[in-house]
Design a protein around this motif. Structure first.
Motif, mmCIF file in Angstrom:
data_model
loop_
_atom_site.group_PDB
_atom_site.id
_atom_site.type_symbol
_atom_site.label_atom_id
_atom_site.label_comp_id
_atom_site.label_asym_id
_atom_site.label_seq_id
_atom_site.Cartn_x
_atom_site.Cartn_y
_atom_site.Cartn_z
ATOM 1 N N LEU A 100 -10.213 -26.931 15.403
ATOM 2 C CA LEU A 100 -9.617 -27.813 16.682
ATOM 3 C C LEU A 100 -8.247 -28.091 15.965
ATOM 4 C CD1 LEU A 100 -9.852 -29.387 19.122
ATOM 5 C CD2 LEU A 100 -10.624 -31.289 18.012
ATOM 6 N N ASN B 190 -6.185 -24.644 15.440
ATOM 7 C CA ASN B 190 -5.706 -24.202 16.465
ATOM 8 C C ASN B 190 -4.556 -24.889 17.307
ATOM 9 O OD1 ASN B 190 -7.175 -21.673 16.001
ATOM 10 N ND2 ASN B 190 -8.788 -22.492 17.442
ATOM 11 N N ALA B 191 -4.458 -26.120 17.199
ATOM 12 C CA ALA B 191 -3.570 -26.864 17.786
ATOM 13 C C ALA B 191 -1.954 -26.732 17.034
ATOM 14 C CB ALA B 191 -3.738 -28.438 17.679
ATOM 15 N N ASP C 104 1.368 -24.506 15.574
ATOM 16 C CA ASP C 104 2.038 -23.332 15.812
ATOM 17 C C ASP C 104 1.611 -22.319 14.682
ATOM 18 O OD1 ASP C 104 3.242 -24.823 18.006
ATOM 19 O OD2 ASP C 104 5.187 -25.253 17.091
ATOM 20 N N GLU D 194 -4.135 -19.311 13.798
ATOM 21 C CA GLU D 194 -5.326 -19.168 14.893
ATOM 22 C C GLU D 194 -6.441 -19.108 13.827
ATOM 23 O OE1 GLU D 194 -7.070 -15.889 17.698
ATOM 24 O OE2 GLU D 194 -5.379 -15.404 16.692
#
Length: 224
Positions: free
Chosen positions: A19, A22-23, A25, A28
């Motif tokens: 979480l 993935n938030a 920039d 991934e």
């Protein structure tokens, strides 16, 4: 985009890291997994960075580390731990880990640590790095004659780069610090690893510490 795999036996830890990252920039989390599936997952996903729990009930994190580091085009691997003074940390560093961080690392720091890893830097959580430098057997031992001779073959510039490697800087950051291109720094790093006969930046940093090239500030703040 920096591709990350998180390996931990606790689903809550995996989901939390996913979480947070993935938030951020350009990062991934392409997969999360428990230890038993770690090697297959990494082979399938080909991540740039793996965050690997050092202690797992189903498989030894150090064994997984060695398997990952033996892969062709091996990913950068940093160890996760809940302990400031985990006795396995030093073994992990000597086995090719690019550093370690505590599972309670602040969320706003986590993404930057992953970027540092992807850029070739060393990551050490400050509290845990102090434990390694000050408390672990072997880190304060002096170099033997063969190691001293290898360190002695370094040029003045290479010694300067080695100290910055131990601070956790990437090639680009080292270049900015001492006004060299990233390509020139990369050449210096390759020469340093070859002359010291080590396979990773962290192993070079440990040797630099034992050789007395790092002052107290470097040992306590490496990775910041």
């Amino acid at each position: 985009m920096i591709r990350v795999v998180v390996v931990d036996d606790e689903a809550l830890v995996r989901s939390g890291f996913q979480l947070i990252l993935n938030a951020a920039d350009h990062i991934e989390v392409v997969a999360t997994t428990a230890g038993a599936e770690a090697v297959d997952t990494v082979q399938r996903e080909r991540p740039d960075v793996v965050l690997l729990d050092i202690r797992m009930p189903d498989v030894d994190g150090l064994t997984v580390l060695r398997q990952l580091r033996a892969m062709p085009d091996a990913p950068v691997v940093a160890m996760l731990t809940t302990f400031d003074a985990d006795e396995y940390i030093l073994t992990a560093l000597r086995s090719g880990a690019a550093g370690f961080l505590l599972k309670d690392t602040e969320p706003d720091q986590l993404a930057q640590l992953v970027r540092t890893l992807a850029a070739g830097g060393i990551v050490m959580s400050p509290k845990a790095s102090r434990a390694v430098w000050q408390n672990h057997p072997g880190t304060t031992a002096t170099v033997d004659d063969a190691e001293a001779a290898r360190v002695g073959r370094l040029t003045e510039r290479e010694r300067e780069v080695l100290v910055l490697i131990a601070e956790g800087l990437s090639n680009a950051d080292i270049g900015t610090r001492i006004h060299l291109s990233a390509g020139t720094v990369k050449d210096h790093v390759s020469a340093i690893l070859s002359k010291l006969r080590v396979s990773s930046r962290i192993q070079a940093a440990l040797l630099a510490q034992r050789a007395g090239l790092l002052g107290p500030r470097n040992r306590s703040e490496s990775g910041r």
